[in-house]
Design a protein around this motif. Structure first.
Motif, PDB file in Angstrom:
ATOM      1  N   UNK A  88     -85.103  17.962 -86.792  1.00 19.37           N
ATOM      2  CA  UNK A  88     -84.016  18.810 -86.313  1.00 19.37           C
ATOM      3  C   UNK A  88     -82.874  18.762 -87.313  1.00 19.37           C
ATOM      4  N   UNK A  89     -82.316  19.923 -87.582  1.00 19.93           N
ATOM      5  CA  UNK A  89     -81.149  20.032 -88.442  1.00 19.93           C
ATOM      6  C   UNK A  89     -80.039  20.674 -87.620  1.00 19.93           C
ATOM      7  N   UNK A  90     -78.913  19.968 -87.472  1.00 19.03           N
ATOM      8  CA  UNK A  90     -77.817  20.456 -86.643  1.00 19.03           C
ATOM      9  C   UNK A  90     -76.670  20.967 -87.511  1.00 19.03           C
ATOM     10  N   UNK A  91     -75.707  21.623 -86.861  1.00 19.06           N
ATOM     11  CA  UNK A  91     -74.503  22.041 -87.569  1.00 19.06           C
ATOM     12  C   UNK A  91     -73.809  20.829 -88.188  1.00 19.06           C
ATOM     13  N   UNK A  92     -73.777  19.737 -87.451  1.00 20.35           N
ATOM     14  CA  UNK A  92     -73.143  18.521 -87.961  1.00 20.35           C
ATOM     15  C   UNK A  92     -73.839  18.017 -89.217  1.00 20.35           C
ATOM     16  N   UNK A  93     -75.173  18.077 -89.236  1.00 23.03           N
ATOM     17  CA  UNK A  93     -75.916  17.637 -90.417  1.00 23.03           C
ATOM     18  C   UNK A  93     -75.513  18.447 -91.645  1.00 23.03           C
ATOM     19  N   UNK A 281     -65.903  12.407 -88.041  1.00 23.74           N
ATOM     20  CA  UNK A 281     -65.690  11.010 -87.662  1.00 23.74           C
ATOM     21  C   UNK A 281     -65.730  10.818 -86.158  1.00 23.74           C
ATOM     22  N   UNK A 282     -65.498  11.898 -85.406  1.00 19.90           N
ATOM     23  CA  UNK A 282     -65.523  11.805 -83.948  1.00 19.90           C
ATOM     24  C   UNK A 282     -66.725  12.515 -83.346  1.00 19.90           C
ATOM     25  N   UNK A 283     -67.654  12.940 -84.209  1.00 21.00           N
ATOM     26  CA  UNK A 283     -68.918  13.530 -83.767  1.00 21.00           C
ATOM     27  C   UNK A 283     -68.708  14.723 -82.850  1.00 21.00           C
ATOM     28  N   UNK A 284     -67.748  15.581 -83.204  1.00 23.28           N
ATOM     29  CA  UNK A 284     -67.551  16.823 -82.473  1.00 23.28           C
ATOM     30  C   UNK A 284     -67.569  17.972 -83.472  1.00 23.28           C
ATOM     31  N   UNK A 285     -67.753  19.186 -82.979  1.00 19.23           N
ATOM     32  CA  UNK A 285     -67.962  20.322 -83.868  1.00 19.23           C
ATOM     33  C   UNK A 285     -66.766  21.258 -83.942  1.00 19.23           C
ATOM     34  N   UNK A 286     -65.590  20.775 -83.569  1.00 18.89           N
ATOM     35  CA  UNK A 286     -64.419  21.651 -83.555  1.00 18.89           C
ATOM     36  C   UNK A 286     -63.151  20.810 -83.560  1.00 18.89           C
ATOM     37  N   UNK A 287     -62.032  21.471 -83.802  1.00 20.25           N
ATOM     38  CA  UNK A 287     -60.722  20.849 -83.648  1.00 20.25           C
ATOM     39  C   UNK A 287     -59.764  21.926 -83.154  1.00 20.25           C
ATOM     40  N   UNK A 288     -58.950  21.585 -82.164  1.00 26.33           N
ATOM     41  CA  UNK A 288     -57.930  22.517 -81.693  1.00 26.33           C
ATOM     42  C   UNK A 288     -56.808  22.590 -82.715  1.00 26.33           C
ATOM     43  N   UNK A 289     -56.260  23.780 -82.901  1.00 31.34           N
ATOM     44  CA  UNK A 289     -55.148  23.976 -83.845  1.00 31.34           C
ATOM     45  C   UNK A 289     -53.877  24.209 -83.036  1.00 31.34           C
ATOM     46  N   UNK A 290     -52.868  23.386 -83.285  1.00 31.70           N
ATOM     47  CA  UNK A 290     -51.615  23.488 -82.544  1.00 31.70           C
ATOM     48  C   UNK A 290     -50.435  23.577 -83.503  1.00 31.70           C
ATOM     49  N   UNK A 291     -49.326  24.109 -82.970  1.00 27.42           N
ATOM     50  CA  UNK A 291     -48.064  24.065 -83.702  1.00 27.42           C
ATOM     51  C   UNK A 291     -47.458  22.676 -83.540  1.00 27.42           C
ATOM     52  N   UNK A 292     -46.369  22.428 -84.238  1.00 29.14           N
ATOM     53  CA  UNK A 292     -45.752  21.107 -84.199  1.00 29.14           C
ATOM     54  C   UNK A 292     -45.280  20.742 -82.796  1.00 29.14           C
ATOM     55  N   UNK A 293     -44.918  21.751 -81.973  1.00 24.26           N
ATOM     56  CA  UNK A 293     -44.445  21.478 -80.617  1.00 24.26           C
ATOM     57  C   UNK A 293     -45.578  21.379 -79.608  1.00 24.26           C
ATOM     58  N   UNK A 294     -46.829  21.476 -80.070  1.00 20.31           N
ATOM     59  CA  UNK A 294     -47.981  21.346 -79.180  1.00 20.31           C
ATOM     60  C   UNK A 294     -48.532  22.655 -78.667  1.00 20.31           C
ATOM     61  N   UNK A 295     -47.905  23.787 -79.019  1.00 17.51           N
ATOM     62  CA  UNK A 295     -48.410  25.092 -78.591  1.00 17.51           C
ATOM     63  C   UNK A 295     -49.765  25.363 -79.219  1.00 17.51           C
ATOM     64  N   UNK A 296     -50.730  25.768 -78.404  1.00 13.08           N
ATOM     65  CA  UNK A 296     -52.084  26.014 -78.901  1.00 13.08           C
ATOM     66  C   UNK A 296     -52.120  27.306 -79.711  1.00 13.08           C
ATOM     67  N   UNK A 300     -60.713  25.561 -84.780  1.00 15.32           N
ATOM     68  CA  UNK A 300     -61.534  25.577 -85.994  1.00 15.32           C
ATOM     69  C   UNK A 300     -62.862  24.925 -85.649  1.00 15.32           C
ATOM     70  N   UNK A 301     -63.960  25.586 -85.963  1.00 16.67           N
ATOM     71  CA  UNK A 301     -65.283  25.085 -85.621  1.00 16.67           C
ATOM     72  C   UNK A 301     -66.103  24.800 -86.868  1.00 16.67           C
ATOM     73  N   UNK A 302     -67.205  24.077 -86.665  1.00 17.21           N
ATOM     74  CA  UNK A 302     -68.132  23.848 -87.769  1.00 17.21           C
ATOM     75  C   UNK A 302     -68.596  25.171 -88.364  1.00 17.21           C
TER      76      UNK A 302
END
Length: 317
Positions: A88-93, A281-296, A300-302
């Motif tokens: 199996x080859x995953x996006x993470x791989x 490093x956290x074995x997930x395929x995305x990260x939420x993008x926020x402004x400095x005040x926490x507004x979503x 960003x995904x793999x």
């Protein structure tokens, strides 16, 4: 075989939710996409299949030496079917492989995710803290297909945390009662890690009684230490200096919310390579993008990372 197992587990989850009073229309069925890839296929071909929507690639191993080597290692990413060996080859791989060769893509990895235009500001899922948790079920199903989560927002559009389908997967069937009775924000706190807060357990029981859902209430009371969950998360961030490119370290910054699961966040000015490292490093395929005040802002995904690196790869081969 993997599809059949997924269907069986999904059906069991649907039955539990129905027993807790959640309408069937709230949890549609989605299946992940698995594609076959020839062993002699190029990296670009693998990247193309991922960008077409594949979550996993299945490759038949023809080389006897490779098969023997994999079998001796008893790797979890290979399987034997009809006396044929597959891996199996995953996006993470793929992203991990690209990161290991990141120097070849210079200077793209040092650019910000905003300048690379890989922040998805539309195709992600959000609910507000006070929305019924059951209203998030269709989005949870879709986020499972996309290998992401459902963001929990406050009244000002700031990111509080997330409901992860992968966290829900580790909960027992009593979580159906929580989904049927709690708000989205309460459910987030209920499932995150450790024991669920006592006040939320009491709220679930009281609301089940109000709705005359006796079987679900009996199930809750029979289970001791139901579910894995934690208290609300708080942000902690890493600085640009931590990933500074000036001394050979990696540029950008990112942050995370709580554990477990950690809500991984980054900023529009974070570098691509920093976000890649954070996600891997956290074995997930995305990260939420926020402004400095926490507004979503978006996500960003793999797939987005693979897309921009594919374009760079095409330009150099």
């Amino acid at each position: 075989m993997c599809m059949k197992i997924y269907e069986r587990e999904s059906e069991e989850s649907r039955e539990s939710l129905a027993g807790a009073g959640v309408p069937a229309s709230k949890f549609p069925r989605f299946l992940g996409l698995v594609r076959h890839l020839e062993p002699h296929a190029s990296l670009l071909e693998a990247m193309n299949l991922i960008l077409e929507g594949a979550q996993n690639l299945v490759i038949q191993l023809h080389n006897p030496f490779t098969r023997k080597k994999l079998m001796s290692k008893s790797t979890a990413n290979s399987t034997l079917h009809n006396n044929r060996e597959f891996c199996w080859l995953t996006q993470e791989d793929i992203v991990r492989y690209l990161l290991n060769s990141i120097g070849l893509f210079s200077p793209t990895p040092n650019h910000t995710i905003e300048s690379l235009n890989i922040i998805d500001t539309e195709s992600f899922f959000t609910v507000h803290y006070d929305d019924p948790a059951s209203s998030a079920l269709p989005m949870i199903s879709q986020s499972l297909v996309k290998q992401t989560s459902v963001a929990i927002l406050d009244a000002d559009g700031k990111l509080i945390g997330e409901i992860s389908p992968f966290t829900l997967n580790f909960c027992d069937e009593t979580v159906a009662a929580a989904i049927a009775t709690l708000s989205a924000g309460e459910l987030m706190a209920y499932i995150e890690c450790g024991d669920p807060p006592e006040d939320l357990i009491m709220s679930v029981k009281e609301r089940l009684e109000e709705r005359n859902l006796g079987p679900a209430l009996d199930l809750i009371e029979e289970e001791s230490g139901i579910l894995s969950s934690s208290s609300y998360s708080t942000y902690s961030s890493s600085s640009d200096e931590e990933f500074g490119m000036g001394s050979g370290k990696l540029a950008g910054n990112s942050a995370r919310v709580g554990r477990s699961p950690e809500t991984i966040v980054c900023y529009p000015w974070s570098s691509l390579v920093a976000v890649m490292i954070q996600a891997l490093s956290h074995r997930i395929s995305y990260a939420w993008v926020i402004e400095e005040d926490g507004t979503l802002v978006g996500i960003v995904t793999f797939a987005g990372m693979i897309k921009v690196l594919r374009e760079r790869l095409r330009s150099i081969v």
